[in-house]
Scaffold this motif. Structure first.
Motif, mmCIF file in Angstrom:
data_model
loop_
_atom_site.group_PDB
_atom_site.id
_atom_site.type_symbol
_atom_site.label_atom_id
_atom_site.label_comp_id
_atom_site.label_asym_id
_atom_site.label_seq_id
_atom_site.Cartn_x
_atom_site.Cartn_y
_atom_site.Cartn_z
ATOM 1 N N GLY A 73 0.368 50.240 29.682
ATOM 2 C CA GLY A 73 0.620 49.800 28.321
ATOM 3 C C GLY A 73 1.985 50.127 27.788
ATOM 4 N N GLY A 74 2.832 50.780 28.545
ATOM 5 C CA GLY A 74 4.105 51.257 28.029
ATOM 6 C C GLY A 74 5.216 50.228 28.066
ATOM 7 N N PRO A 75 6.315 50.515 27.366
ATOM 8 C CA PRO A 75 7.485 49.634 27.387
ATOM 9 C C PRO A 75 8.079 49.530 28.785
ATOM 10 C CG PRO A 75 7.597 51.198 25.579
ATOM 11 C CD PRO A 75 6.484 51.653 26.473
ATOM 12 N N GLY A 76 9.025 48.603 28.929
ATOM 13 C CA GLY A 76 9.590 48.349 30.242
ATOM 14 C C GLY A 76 10.601 49.374 30.707
ATOM 15 N N SER A 77 11.194 50.131 29.790
ATOM 16 C CA SER A 77 12.221 51.090 30.172
ATOM 17 C C SER A 77 12.161 52.307 29.257
ATOM 18 C CB SER A 77 13.612 50.456 30.069
ATOM 19 O OG SER A 77 13.946 50.218 28.707
ATOM 20 N N GLU A 78 12.792 53.396 29.700
ATOM 21 C CA GLU A 78 12.836 54.587 28.854
ATOM 22 C C GLU A 78 13.621 54.313 27.582
ATOM 23 O OE1 GLU A 78 14.599 59.111 29.041
ATOM 24 O OE2 GLU A 78 13.394 58.398 30.735
ATOM 25 N N ALA A 79 14.659 53.508 27.668
ATOM 26 C CA ALA A 79 15.433 53.192 26.462
ATOM 27 C C ALA A 79 14.557 52.485 25.429
ATOM 28 C CB ALA A 79 16.632 52.313 26.826
ATOM 29 N N ALA A 111 -7.126 62.786 11.649
ATOM 30 C CA ALA A 111 -6.122 61.798 12.038
ATOM 31 C C ALA A 111 -6.694 60.945 13.159
ATOM 32 C CB ALA A 111 -4.836 62.478 12.500
ATOM 33 N N ILE A 112 -6.100 59.781 13.348
ATOM 34 C CA ILE A 112 -6.464 58.919 14.464
ATOM 35 C C ILE A 112 -5.265 58.791 15.393
ATOM 36 C CG2 ILE A 112 -8.181 57.649 13.130
ATOM 37 C CD1 ILE A 112 -6.182 55.344 12.904
ATOM 38 N N ILE A 113 -5.549 58.555 16.662
ATOM 39 C CA ILE A 113 -4.506 58.417 17.675
ATOM 40 C C ILE A 113 -4.449 56.958 18.103
ATOM 41 C CG2 ILE A 113 -3.742 59.148 19.973
ATOM 42 C CD1 ILE A 113 -5.445 61.719 19.491
ATOM 43 N N LEU A 114 -3.312 56.330 17.897
ATOM 44 C CA LEU A 114 -3.118 54.941 18.303
ATOM 45 C C LEU A 114 -2.043 54.897 19.382
ATOM 46 C CD1 LEU A 114 -3.266 53.105 14.834
ATOM 47 C CD2 LEU A 114 -5.093 53.384 16.528
ATOM 48 N N GLY A 115 -2.339 54.191 20.452
ATOM 49 C CA GLY A 115 -1.479 54.206 21.620
ATOM 50 C C GLY A 115 -0.112 53.580 21.404
ATOM 51 N N THR A 116 0.871 54.138 22.081
ATOM 52 C CA THR A 116 2.216 53.580 22.103
ATOM 53 C C THR A 116 2.255 52.485 23.157
ATOM 54 O OG1 THR A 116 3.138 55.727 21.496
ATOM 55 C CG2 THR A 116 4.652 54.105 22.449
ATOM 56 N N GLY A 117 2.405 51.246 22.723
ATOM 57 C CA GLY A 117 2.380 50.121 23.647
ATOM 58 C C GLY A 117 3.762 49.583 23.940
ATOM 59 N N LYS A 118 3.823 48.311 24.266
ATOM 60 C CA LYS A 118 5.091 47.688 24.652
ATOM 61 C C LYS A 118 6.004 47.433 23.456
ATOM 62 C CE LYS A 118 2.891 45.399 28.609
ATOM 63 N NZ LYS A 118 3.315 46.423 29.553
ATOM 64 N N THR A 119 5.423 47.398 22.247
ATOM 65 C CA THR A 119 6.207 47.210 21.030
ATOM 66 C C THR A 119 5.811 48.276 20.014
ATOM 67 O OG1 THR A 119 4.567 45.660 20.144
ATOM 68 C CG2 THR A 119 6.416 44.721 21.382
ATOM 69 N N SER A 120 6.632 48.471 19.011
ATOM 70 C CA SER A 120 6.386 49.496 18.006
ATOM 71 C C SER A 120 5.227 49.107 17.088
ATOM 72 C CB SER A 120 7.644 49.726 17.171
ATOM 73 O OG SER A 120 7.368 50.571 16.079
ATOM 74 N N ARG A 121 4.398 50.076 16.752
ATOM 75 C CA ARG A 121 3.302 49.883 15.812
ATOM 76 C C ARG A 121 3.710 50.278 14.389
ATOM 77 N NH1 ARG A 121 -1.818 48.991 17.115
ATOM 78 N NH2 ARG A 121 -2.247 49.681 14.985
ATOM 79 N N ALA A 122 4.961 50.618 14.164
ATOM 80 C CA ALA A 122 5.354 51.204 12.884
ATOM 81 C C ALA A 122 4.952 50.344 11.693
ATOM 82 C CB ALA A 122 6.865 51.465 12.875
ATOM 83 N N SER A 123 5.248 49.045 11.734
ATOM 84 C CA SER A 123 4.931 48.206 10.571
ATOM 85 C C SER A 123 3.422 48.041 10.405
ATOM 86 C CB SER A 123 5.608 46.834 10.707
ATOM 87 O OG SER A 123 5.170 46.161 11.883
ATOM 88 N N LEU A 124 2.695 47.911 11.521
ATOM 89 C CA LEU A 124 1.238 47.821 11.432
ATOM 90 C C LEU A 124 0.648 49.104 10.865
ATOM 91 C CD1 LEU A 124 0.058 46.046 14.720
ATOM 92 C CD2 LEU A 124 -0.334 45.265 12.378
#
Length: 346
Positions: free
Chosen positions: A31-37, A278-291
């Protein structure tokens, strides 16, 4: 950095009510982004929006080191909170020593590049194997020595949480799976949370993504990774694919009234439960910040809650207490869990 609702987990220590989960960043969860950057950019955006708390583990391959690098990149590294875990290998439990525990603690300190770990969440695979007391004793000693700030637990049942608290282990939190589909924490932990003061950090809130609009009207997908397999089993324990479809339709209808996607309704239902810190929401390929910020503004009505509660009354939830099914060596849930990962979290 903008403000977002926080909760005080212990005196002088507050966390974001939405924690950035990093399990998906490991290689076998896909589920992670394509690169560390890209990951660093997403982390930065989350922090800028007020989501400053991260969840990782000693056994999440590469994640402690990644968070250590991110922390050092910040102008104020102490602006974030990093929760890790201590999960000894199941096969080594009978021979676990104080030196083994100390070594894992020191390794996490080195990987994260800190002098004190914010929160260490302990796990013990087999209640029948002696040694849990040794583990908690060493963790409390490390806490006294200033190497650990707070202690929590992860994936324990209610009796063992209460037992540890009664024995003087200063647990502030329990990380456990909790969603509209998996309501096992309500059986006993809801009351125990009041009695012990141990708050719940809920993961699996979106059932690995199944509680989202993309699955409404869709056939059940083939499992492509351990995460999808794990939550497909939960769905089968909770009424099956047809029950999920009914729930998704309800979540979408409620979401439409508030102009938010279905997943935010599912997340808000859990976030509003009294025992949930608190709830834990996974860090995926894009940022969840706005959601996540839209989640903060979402207020479910009494009618919304009645509708969701009515669905939970019609359909079952997995049997037993928290993590009971996952501990059953004869059951399908245990079959997908890797229990010996100490050598992989490099």
């Amino acid at each position: 950095m903008t403000e977002f609702p926080r909760t005080v987990l212990a005196p002088g220590y507050s966390i974001s009510r939405v924690i950035n989960g990093c399990w998906q960043l490991t290689p076998d969860h896909g589920g992670g982004p394509g690169s560390e950057a890209d990951t660093m950019r997403i982390f930065s955006e989350l922090v800028e929006h007020g989501f400053t708390t991260f969840d990782c583990a000693d056994i999440y391959t590469g994640v402690e080191r990644l968070l250590g690098r991110f922390r050092r990149s910040l102008s104020d590294p102490d602006a974030i909170q990093v929760h890790t875990k201590l999960v000894p290998d199941k096969q080594t439990l009978p021979g676990l020593t104080a030196a083994d525990v100390d070594s894992i603690i020191h390794r996490s300190l080195n990987r994260l590049g800190v002098e004190r770990l914010d929160l260490v969440q302990l796990h013990w695979w087999d209640y029948n194997v002696p040694g849990l007391d040794l583990l908690t004793d060493r963790l409390m000693l490390a806490q006294e020595q200033g190497k650990i700030h707070l202690l929590g637990a992860t994936n324990f049942d209610t009796p063992h949480v209460c037992q540890m608290v009664e024995q003087g282990v200063p647990l502030v939190s329990l990380q456990a799976q909790y969603s509209l589909l998996d309501r096992r924490p309500e059986r006993a932990m809801a009351e125990a949370s009041i009695d012990t003061g141990v708050g719940l950090l809920a993961y699996g809130v979106l059932a690995g993504g199944f509680l989202s609009e993309r699955y409404l009207g869709a056939p059940a997908p083939a499992a492509s990774n351990r995460s999808l397999t794990k939550y497909r089993l939960i769905i089968e324990e909770s009424g099956g694919w047809d029950a999920l479809q009914e729930l998704l339709a309800l979540l979408m209808a409620i979401g439409a009234q508030h102009d938010v996607p279905a997943e935010l309704v599912a997340a808000r239902w859990i976030l509003d439960r009294p025992m949930v810190c608190a709830i834990i929401l996974g860090t995926g390929k894009t940022s969840r910040a706005s959601l996540n910020r839209r989640l903060a503004m979402l207020k479910l009505t009494a009618q919304d809650r009645r509708q969701l509660d009515a669905w939970t009354e019609r359909y079952p939830t997995p049997a037993g207490d928290m993590y009971d099914l996952e501990r059953d060596p004869e059951g399908p849930h245990a079959g997908i869990i890797k229990t010996d990962l100490q050598g992989t979290g490099v």
